[in-house]
Design an enzyme around this catalytic site. Sequence first.
Site, short mmCIF file in Angstrom:
data_model
loop_
_atom_site.label_atom_id
_atom_site.label_comp_id
_atom_site.label_asym_id
_atom_site.label_seq_id
_atom_site.Cartn_x
_atom_site.Cartn_y
_atom_site.Cartn_z
NE ARG A 98 -3.85 1.92 2.65
CZ ARG A 98 -5.09 1.93 2.14
NH1 ARG A 98 -5.48 0.92 1.40
NH2 ARG A 98 -5.92 2.93 2.38
CG HIS A 125 -7.90 0.67 -3.96
ND1 HIS A 125 -7.32 -0.49 -3.50
CD2 HIS A 125 -8.59 1.19 -2.89
CE1 HIS A 125 -7.61 -0.65 -2.22
NE2 HIS A 125 -8.37 0.35 -1.84
CD GLN A 128 -12.72 -1.08 -2.27
OE1 GLN A 128 -12.03 -1.05 -1.26
NE2 GLN A 128 -13.99 -1.46 -2.24
CG ASP A 220 -12.87 7.52 -3.04
OD1 ASP A 220 -13.06 7.31 -1.81
OD2 ASP A 220 -11.76 7.37 -3.58
CB CYS A 260 -13.69 2.33 -1.77
SG CYS A 260 -13.01 4.01 -1.81
NE ARG A 288 -10.45 -4.51 -0.23
CZ ARG A 288 -9.64 -3.53 0.18
NH1 ARG A 288 -10.13 -2.35 0.47
NH2 ARG A 288 -8.33 -3.73 0.24
#
Length: 305
Positions: A98, A125, A128, A220, A260, A288
């Site tokens: 990450r 991402h 996700q 988002d 998300c 997830r």
Amino acid sequence: MKRDILSVMDMKDDLEDIILLSIKLKRDRSIKFSEKKILGMIFEKPSTRTRISLESAMVQLNGTAIYLSPKEMHLGDGETIEDTARVMSRFLDIISYRAYSHDMVVELARYSRVPVLNALDNLEHPMQIVADFMTVYEKKSKLSGLKLAYIGDGNNMANSLLLGASILGMDISIACPENHEPDKEIIRSAREMALKTGSRIEIVREPRTAIDSADIVYTDVWVSMGEESERAEREKLFRPYQVNSELTDFADKNFIFMHCLPAHRGLEVTDDVIDGIHSVVFDEAENRLYSEKGIIYKVLFINYF
């Protein structure tokens, strides 16, 4: 030969297969590794869902995960990323990263002998996205032919949704302010893929144009990690892009709302939408766990089905 997932495009040939595998793993939680596997997780950015879901996935699969922060490593502090990758490859079966920079993720993967998973960077991402489209499939029983409306900043989530939708044959309309569009190269790649799958892609300014008859409404945060100095300016600029009940009236009557997370309530989305009957954000967050199981199985070439 090892397989890395650094971009959604690294799943262009089997994204739907990974989604269906993730659903199988969700339904049958008794499936485990025949021998223990170790995941090393590098986190430059803080995380709730990514860290917990990855650790939980490995534990449930009879594996283990090791959390690594830059403060506890020599990465970028005297040791090259090449040397870090070579050393970690001798200890681990798989690595997740990450990161702030996509280039760093690519560099780590270049020198790693074990698979590397992009757990979020400034460009994409990808993990996700598997959870997102897994959730869509569970709620809508299909993927192609649907319309997804993304409202807000053309950030790493917008980039990844563009690629994922184009791969799956899903229409996507992104509403964003001028100079806040998704990455130009990502748009180009998505349009090329859309020619093969029949996906329709549009980038527009007006949220009402994007959301018209949408089956999925997605947003988002307006201020991502590392952009805190721009908070006041961004909140003013993106205010017309708030997802609220007035805006969602233009979506399909059976639309689902996705985010998300974490969400900044009262900014990009109002409470009545994120807590409303159309919201699936917590199912999306739960997925997830299972989507990461599916990805890990695929990259380690494990097949129980």
